[in-house]
Design a protein around this motif. Sequence first.
Motif, PDB file in Angstrom:
ATOM      1  N   MET A   1       0.827  -1.194   0.000  1.00 20.32           N
ATOM      2  CA  MET A   1       0.000   0.000   0.000  1.00 20.32           C
ATOM      3  C   MET A   1       0.867   1.252   0.000  1.00 20.32           C
ATOM      4  O   MET A   1       0.498   2.243  -0.634  1.00 20.32           O
ATOM      5  N   ILE A   2       1.984   1.190   0.717  1.00 22.71           N
ATOM      6  CA  ILE A   2       2.903   2.324   0.715  1.00 22.71           C
ATOM      7  C   ILE A   2       3.443   2.551  -0.701  1.00 22.71           C
ATOM      8  O   ILE A   2       3.497   3.688  -1.180  1.00 22.71           O
ATOM      9  N   LEU A   3       3.804   1.462  -1.364  1.00 30.81           N
ATOM     10  CA  LEU A   3       4.298   1.569  -2.746  1.00 30.81           C
ATOM     11  C   LEU A   3       3.233   2.164  -3.669  1.00 30.81           C
ATOM     12  O   LEU A   3       3.539   3.010  -4.510  1.00 30.81           O
ATOM     13  N   VAL A 101      10.537   5.258  -0.031  1.00 29.13           N
ATOM     14  CA  VAL A 101       9.934   3.930   0.142  1.00 29.13           C
ATOM     15  C   VAL A 101      10.702   3.148   1.200  1.00 29.13           C
ATOM     16  O   VAL A 101      10.101   2.584   2.126  1.00 29.13           O
ATOM     17  N   PHE A 102      12.030   3.100   1.071  1.00 31.59           N
ATOM     18  CA  PHE A 102      12.822   2.350   2.049  1.00 31.59           C
ATOM     19  C   PHE A 102      12.677   2.931   3.454  1.00 31.59           C
ATOM     20  O   PHE A 102      12.554   2.197   4.432  1.00 31.59           O
ATOM     21  N   GLY A 103      12.653   4.248   3.550  1.00 33.18           N
ATOM     22  CA  GLY A 103      12.461   4.882   4.852  1.00 33.18           C
ATOM     23  C   GLY A 103      11.090   4.595   5.435  1.00 33.18           C
ATOM     24  O   GLY A 103      10.952   4.283   6.619  1.00 33.18           O
ATOM     25  N   SER A 104      10.059   4.680   4.594  1.00 33.21           N
ATOM     26  CA  SER A 104       8.689   4.420   5.049  1.00 33.21           C
ATOM     27  C   SER A 104       8.502   2.971   5.482  1.00 33.21           C
ATOM     28  O   SER A 104       7.905   2.698   6.527  1.00 33.21           O
ATOM     29  N   LEU A 105       9.022   2.051   4.690  1.00 32.35           N
ATOM     30  CA  LEU A 105       8.898   0.628   5.040  1.00 32.35           C
ATOM     31  C   LEU A 105       9.679   0.303   6.308  1.00 32.35           C
ATOM     32  O   LEU A 105       9.200  -0.453   7.158  1.00 32.35           O
ATOM     33  N   ALA A 107      10.456   2.436   8.770  1.00 36.56           N
ATOM     34  CA  ALA A 107       9.758   3.057   9.895  1.00 36.56           C
ATOM     35  C   ALA A 107       8.505   2.265  10.268  1.00 36.56           C
ATOM     36  O   ALA A 107       8.213   2.062  11.453  1.00 36.56           O
ATOM     37  N   SER A 108       7.783   1.783   9.266  1.00 34.40           N
ATOM     38  CA  SER A 108       6.586   0.994   9.507  1.00 34.40           C
ATOM     39  C   SER A 108       6.932  -0.301  10.238  1.00 34.40           C
ATOM     40  O   SER A 108       6.270  -0.679  11.207  1.00 34.40           O
ATOM     41  N   PHE A 109       7.967  -0.989   9.774  1.00 38.33           N
ATOM     42  CA  PHE A 109       8.387  -2.232  10.421  1.00 38.33           C
ATOM     43  C   PHE A 109       8.788  -1.987  11.874  1.00 38.33           C
ATOM     44  O   PHE A 109       8.337  -2.688  12.778  1.00 38.33           O
ATOM     45  N   ILE A 110       9.625  -0.992  12.084  1.00 39.53           N
ATOM     46  CA  ILE A 110      10.083  -0.682  13.449  1.00 39.53           C
ATOM     47  C   ILE A 110       8.898  -0.317  14.337  1.00 39.53           C
ATOM     48  O   ILE A 110       8.799  -0.763  15.482  1.00 39.53           O
ATOM     49  N   TRP A 111       7.968   0.508  13.840  1.00 34.80           N
ATOM     50  CA  TRP A 111       6.807   0.923  14.611  1.00 34.80           C
ATOM     51  C   TRP A 111       5.961  -0.268  15.034  1.00 34.80           C
ATOM     52  O   TRP A 111       5.653  -0.441  16.213  1.00 34.80           O
ATOM     53  N   PHE A 112       5.569  -1.101  14.081  1.00 32.51           N
ATOM     54  CA  PHE A 112       4.668  -2.206  14.411  1.00 32.51           C
ATOM     55  C   PHE A 112       5.359  -3.301  15.210  1.00 32.51           C
ATOM     56  O   PHE A 112       4.749  -3.912  16.087  1.00 32.51           O
ATOM     57  N   PHE A 113       6.633  -3.541  14.950  1.00 37.35           N
ATOM     58  CA  PHE A 113       7.401  -4.499  15.739  1.00 37.35           C
ATOM     59  C   PHE A 113       7.480  -4.013  17.190  1.00 37.35           C
ATOM     60  O   PHE A 113       7.205  -4.766  18.129  1.00 37.35           O
ATOM     61  N   SER A 114       7.814  -2.742  17.366  1.00 35.23           N
ATOM     62  CA  SER A 114       7.907  -2.154  18.716  1.00 35.23           C
ATOM     63  C   SER A 114       6.547  -2.131  19.408  1.00 35.23           C
ATOM     64  O   SER A 114       6.446  -2.380  20.611  1.00 35.23           O
ATOM     65  N   LEU A 115       5.511  -1.809  18.658  1.00 35.27           N
ATOM     66  CA  LEU A 115       4.163  -1.762  19.212  1.00 35.27           C
ATOM     67  C   LEU A 115       3.738  -3.128  19.739  1.00 35.27           C
ATOM     68  O   LEU A 115       3.213  -3.246  20.849  1.00 35.27           O
ATOM     69  N   GLY A 116       3.983  -4.161  18.965  1.00 35.50           N
ATOM     70  CA  GLY A 116       3.614  -5.515  19.376  1.00 35.50           C
ATOM     71  C   GLY A 116       4.356  -5.970  20.621  1.00 35.50           C
ATOM     72  O   GLY A 116       3.747  -6.439  21.593  1.00 35.50           O
ATOM     73  N   PHE A 117       5.671  -5.819  20.614  1.00 31.47           N
ATOM     74  CA  PHE A 117       6.441  -6.253  21.780  1.00 31.47           C
ATOM     75  C   PHE A 117       6.252  -5.328  22.967  1.00 31.47           C
ATOM     76  O   PHE A 117       6.255  -5.761  24.109  1.00 31.47           O
ATOM     77  N   GLY A 118       6.059  -4.036  22.693  1.00 28.73           N
ATOM     78  CA  GLY A 118       5.805  -3.096  23.793  1.00 28.73           C
ATOM     79  C   GLY A 118       4.485  -3.381  24.482  1.00 28.73           C
ATOM     80  O   GLY A 118       4.378  -3.302  25.706  1.00 28.73           O
ATOM     81  N   ALA A 119       3.469  -3.723  23.697  1.00 26.08           N
ATOM     82  CA  ALA A 119       2.158  -4.052  24.277  1.00 26.08           C
ATOM     83  C   ALA A 119       2.263  -5.265  25.184  1.00 26.08           C
ATOM     84  O   ALA A 119       1.680  -5.302  26.269  1.00 26.08           O
ATOM     85  N   LYS A 120       3.021  -6.264  24.754  1.00 24.20           N
ATOM     86  CA  LYS A 120       3.188  -7.462  25.579  1.00 24.20           C
ATOM     87  C   LYS A 120       3.982  -7.124  26.844  1.00 24.20           C
ATOM     88  O   LYS A 120       3.618  -7.525  27.944  1.00 24.20           O
ATOM     89  N   LYS A 121       5.047  -6.378  26.691  1.00 23.55           N
ATOM     90  CA  LYS A 121       5.919  -6.034  27.824  1.00 23.55           C
ATOM     91  C   LYS A 121       5.188  -5.180  28.859  1.00 23.55           C
ATOM     92  O   LYS A 121       5.378  -5.361  30.053  1.00 23.55           O
TER      93      LYS A 121
END
Length: 160
Positions: A1-3, A101-105, A107-121
């Motif tokens: 979708m970003i692309l 594109v590379f920056g957006s992808l 940032a998106s990966f880091i955000w959602f990865f952090s969000l998932g593990f942060g929510a659990k933590k």
Amino acid sequence: MILAGIFGVGEVIAKNVVVNILITTFGILFVSYYAITALISAFSNKNSMKFEMEHSNFSIKKTIILTLCITLLNPHVYLDTVFVVGASALTFDIKEKILFVFGSLSASFIWFFSLGFGAKKFSHFLSKPIINRIIDIFIAIIMFFVVLTLVKFLLKILYI
């Protein structure tokens, strides 16, 4: 979708005044609803979230299908990835778009990865009613700010 947003859809939509008006109006209504819902949640007595620490019995297939449904049926994902990110790249040349594109992808990966593990933590901390109230108020403030920004954009489109 970003692309899709960066390499075309955003540009096509940005040039179509009627589509801009419709999307902006829908965005105002959609985000207003979420802001009001967050405020109601913040000041209701049913404001505590329950987090399950146990593993679910979902299969990998069911988990993937559920995740895709939650993602692809959420209108906000299209507003963010296709329209907002796409519109942000309108003035870039092709090399800049590739870097974007590379920056957006990333940032998106880091955000959602952090969000998932942060929510659990932090799930124990986040399950406290006062924290939920603060989060809901914060969300409502941000959403109302987004609504204000969208209203200003709509007025600009309409030349008011």
